[in-house]
Design a protein around this motif. Structure first.
Motif, mmCIF file in Angstrom:
data_model
loop_
_atom_site.group_PDB
_atom_site.id
_atom_site.type_symbol
_atom_site.label_atom_id
_atom_site.label_comp_id
_atom_site.label_asym_id
_atom_site.label_seq_id
_atom_site.Cartn_x
_atom_site.Cartn_y
_atom_site.Cartn_z
ATOM 1 N N ASP A 76 -0.472 42.415 -47.308
ATOM 2 C CA ASP A 76 0.612 42.607 -48.175
ATOM 3 C C ASP A 76 1.960 42.499 -47.685
ATOM 4 O O ASP A 76 2.219 43.367 -46.704
ATOM 5 N N THR A 77 2.734 41.744 -48.252
ATOM 6 C CA THR A 77 4.247 41.569 -47.753
ATOM 7 C C THR A 77 5.178 42.544 -48.410
ATOM 8 O O THR A 77 6.249 42.760 -47.838
ATOM 9 N N ASP B 179 0.405 37.449 -47.582
ATOM 10 C CA ASP B 179 0.476 36.250 -46.659
ATOM 11 C C ASP B 179 -0.707 36.378 -45.890
ATOM 12 O O ASP B 179 -1.284 37.248 -45.321
ATOM 13 N N ARG C 170 0.507 31.766 -48.884
ATOM 14 C CA ARG C 170 0.859 32.974 -49.720
ATOM 15 C C ARG C 170 0.034 32.969 -51.064
ATOM 16 O O ARG C 170 0.101 32.009 -51.620
#
Length: 74
Positions: free
Chosen positions: A45-46, A71, A24
């Protein structure tokens, strides 16, 4: 090329020595060039955002400053 090598080395270390399943990275949202570079290296992109809270002695010059979490599966 050095940045890419550092990310690769971190990935290998996380996977082989720490048995990690993902990396991350946290990036200030206004650094769109950096966000794009990490995405090019396989980060996703989380959509998780974290508000930046300056300490009481700092003044934040960018309104609504926050961090984006990306991540990469190993």
């Amino acid at each position: 090329g050095l940045g890419k090598k550092l990310v690769q080395a971190a990935s290998e270390l996380a996977q082989s020595k720490l048995h990690g399943k993902r990396l991350r990275i946290t990036v200030i949202h206004v650094r769109t060039d950096l966000l794009a570079w990490y995405k090019k290296l396989g980060f996703v992109d989380t959509e998780i955002r974290e508000v930046f809270h300056p300490n009481k002695h700092e003044k934040c010059l960018v309104p609504d400053l926050h961090f984006a979490h990306l991540d990469k599966e190993l």
